[in-house]
Write an enzyme that holds these catalytic residues in place. Structure first.
Site, mmCIF file in Angstrom:
data_model
loop_
_atom_site.group_PDB
_atom_site.id
_atom_site.type_symbol
_atom_site.label_atom_id
_atom_site.label_comp_id
_atom_site.label_asym_id
_atom_site.label_seq_id
_atom_site.Cartn_x
_atom_site.Cartn_y
_atom_site.Cartn_z
ATOM 1 N N HIS A 1 0.847 -1.197 0.000
ATOM 2 C CA HIS A 1 0.000 0.000 0.000
ATOM 3 C C HIS A 1 0.873 1.233 0.000
ATOM 4 C CE1 HIS A 1 -3.426 2.593 0.853
ATOM 5 N NE2 HIS A 1 -2.598 3.261 1.647
ATOM 6 N N ASP B 1 -15.458 2.096 7.226
ATOM 7 C CA ASP B 1 -14.445 3.090 6.846
ATOM 8 C C ASP B 1 -15.041 4.129 5.908
ATOM 9 O OD1 ASP B 1 -11.702 4.170 6.646
ATOM 10 O OD2 ASP B 1 -11.926 3.563 4.565
ATOM 11 N N ARG C 1 -15.068 12.125 8.790
ATOM 12 C CA ARG C 1 -13.788 12.775 9.119
ATOM 13 C C ARG C 1 -13.502 13.930 8.160
ATOM 14 N NH1 ARG C 1 -9.906 8.227 8.248
ATOM 15 N NH2 ARG C 1 -8.306 9.757 8.718
ATOM 16 N N SER D 1 -7.968 3.398 9.091
ATOM 17 C CA SER D 1 -8.612 3.454 7.785
ATOM 18 C C SER D 1 -7.830 2.627 6.754
ATOM 19 C CB SER D 1 -8.708 4.927 7.367
ATOM 20 O OG SER D 1 -9.115 5.045 6.044
ATOM 21 N N LYS E 1 -8.679 -1.762 5.464
ATOM 22 C CA LYS E 1 -8.859 -2.203 4.065
ATOM 23 C C LYS E 1 -7.843 -3.282 3.708
ATOM 24 C CE LYS E 1 -8.956 2.210 3.041
ATOM 25 N NZ LYS E 1 -9.334 3.595 2.972
HETATM 26 N N1 URA Z 1 -5.957 6.966 3.031
HETATM 27 C C1 URA Z 1 -6.948 6.225 3.581
HETATM 28 O O1 URA Z 1 -7.349 5.201 3.043
HETATM 29 N N2 URA Z 1 -7.498 6.643 4.738
HETATM 30 C C2 URA Z 1 -7.082 7.764 5.389
HETATM 31 O O2 URA Z 1 -7.610 8.082 6.446
HETATM 32 C C3 URA Z 1 -6.060 8.518 4.800
HETATM 33 C C4 URA Z 1 -5.499 8.090 3.612
#
Ligand code: URA
Length: 441
Positions: free
Chosen positions: A82, A161, A168, A183, A187
């Site tokens: 990621h 999320d 947020r 977050s 994932k």
């Molecule tokens: N990328 C994400 O997936 N979530 C965040 O909170 C910030 C960047």
């Protein structure tokens, strides 16, 4: 249990129990906890933070709010990567084929770009015919046959999320390290790979602008991954200048292919080899230097490029443009940007470079913007280079000539040229494993 009491507990800086955290996430997804209470809770987390244990539990609760992908239908060790996002970041298209060529499986879900950052799925779709949406069976089949597949997020992954991120975004609580970590890692956990390599970008084009903050975020995410039984490590890499020379979807695919042929720019090649070596390390392929050799050999032998071609073919893409990148459709117009003065390029505001590319049609201003795959920027010079006044520093590409004026102004504003050269920054600042930070600066 009452949400009011849990908000107060966090506001007073106390750690929440597992039951309390699960109550909050489940209650919010089910609609029993209203946005105004969740907003207050997120702000309390913003100011008081969370322990590693709380963060791991919240990540697990968010991951389990939707589908948990079971990758057991894919043989071998699955490694995910990621990136926190940046400008010119085409690393997935290079390192996933390298890892696959070395026998590690990459079954990856990627995102689209928004604003100044690009997204892997947009770059993949710059390849004519390329499909990025598959059933689970088709996805597994592509990985089993070619060693890798990159698709868009499908199914019902982490609905908590999605809801939390939207909240947020409007309550000034995006830039909280535990909330970002929850977050991203929720994932990754839901996506099902055995190992996770995190590329945390730092600098003017990154989400995290300072090295210290980037290291804190990486440590937090590595702890979550390891607490959840996934082998996890992070590299902190430079995003204070665009990565490589090409920005824009088709232009980045072309540069990725060149890199797999061994002709990539030095910075992109170095970052990709380090990322690929770390993916192989997590998969148990040896120590870092052995894994680095395997990654280099995958490029030298042409095997990694073959794996990319195999994936493109399996996903319905036109492999002729990969074999001969001159076949990519060209932008109708190009425009040379000249250096406004003589001197050294001492800084490139990387976010502004990304915005200039977006203004040419390569990126999305809003979720619904339509992309021009051929648009973007090829950089001729980057930070550290000496340029004479009037020398070409970049070429802009667009399908409408009238887009050049504003994009050029944005780009010129982003590039600082001074008499004295600046100190050379490394490309890789640190490497993080559980409880271990190796700094290279
Ligand atoms: N990328 C994400 O997936 N979530 C965040 O909170 C910030 C960047």
């Amino acid at each position: 249990m009452r949400m009011y009491d849990l908000i107060m507990k966090k506001r007073n800086g106390k750690a929440l129990s597992e039951n309390e955290i699960r109550y909050i996430i489940e209650g919010y997804v089910e609609g029993n906890i209203p946005d105004y209470q969740m907003s207050a809770f997120l702000m309390a987390v913003y100011f008081k933070g969370m322990t590693d244990e709380e963060t791991s539990i919240m990540t697990d609760a968010v991951a389990r709010s939707g589908d948990m992908v079971d990758l057991s239908g894919i043989q071998g060790i699955k490694v995910d990567k990621h990136s926190t996002g940046g400008v010119g970041d085409k690393t997935t298209l290079i390192i996933a084929p390298i890892a696959a060529a070395c026998g590690v499986k990459v079954a990856k879900m990627s995102g689209r770009g928004l604003g100044h950052t690009g997204g892997t799925i947009d770059k993949m779709e710059a390849i004519p015919g390329m499909k990025t949406s598959f059933t689970q069976e088709e996805f597994f089949d592509v990985v089993n046959r070619t060693g890798l597949s990159v698709i868009g997020q499908s199914g019902n992954i982490t609905p908590a999320d999605k809801k939390l991120y939207a909240l947020r975004d409007v309550t000034a609580t995006v830039d909280s390290i535990p909330l970002i970590a929850v977050s991203i890692m929720s994932k990754k956990l839901a996506a099902g790979s055995d190992c996770i390599l995190l590329d945390v970008k730092t600098g003017s084009g990154a989400f995290m602008k300072s090295l210290d903050e980037s290291i804190k975020l990486a440590e937090c995410m590595v702890a979550i991954g390891e607490n959840s039984g996934r082998k996890t490590a992070a590299l902190i890499t430079d995003m204070d200048r665009p990565l490589g020379s090409n920005i824009g979807n088709a232009l980045e695919v072309i540069e990725a292919v060149e890199t797999l042929k061994g002709n990539g720019p030095e910075d992109l090649t170095e970052v990709c080899l380090s990322l690929a070596a770390n993916m192989l390390y997590l998969a148990g392929r040896g120590d870092i230097s052995e894994c680095m050799e395997q990654a280099k050999e995958a490029i030298r032998s042409g095997k990694a490029l073959e794996n990319l071609i195999a994936m493109v073919e399996a996903q319905g893409g036109d492999t002729s443009v990969i074999r001969d990148t001159n076949k990519f459709e060209k932008a109708a117009f190009s425009y040379a940007v000249k250096a406004p003065r003589t001197g050294y390029i001492t800084h490139m505001d990387t976010e502004a470079c990304g915005i200039a590319s977006m203004m040419l049609g390569a990126g999305r201003e809003t979720k619904d913007s339509v992309l021009d795959y051929s648009a973007g920027i090829i950089l001729k010079h980057k930070t550290g280079d000496y340029v004479e006044e009037g020398a070409i520093i970049a070429t802009l590409f667009a399908s409408q000539e009238e887009l050049f004026e504003a994009a050029e102004a944005k780009f010129i504003e982003a590039v600082m040229i001074e008499d004295q050269s600046a100190e050379k920054e490394p490309l890789i600042f640190a490497r993080i494993e559980l409880g271990k930070v190796e700094k290279y600066v």
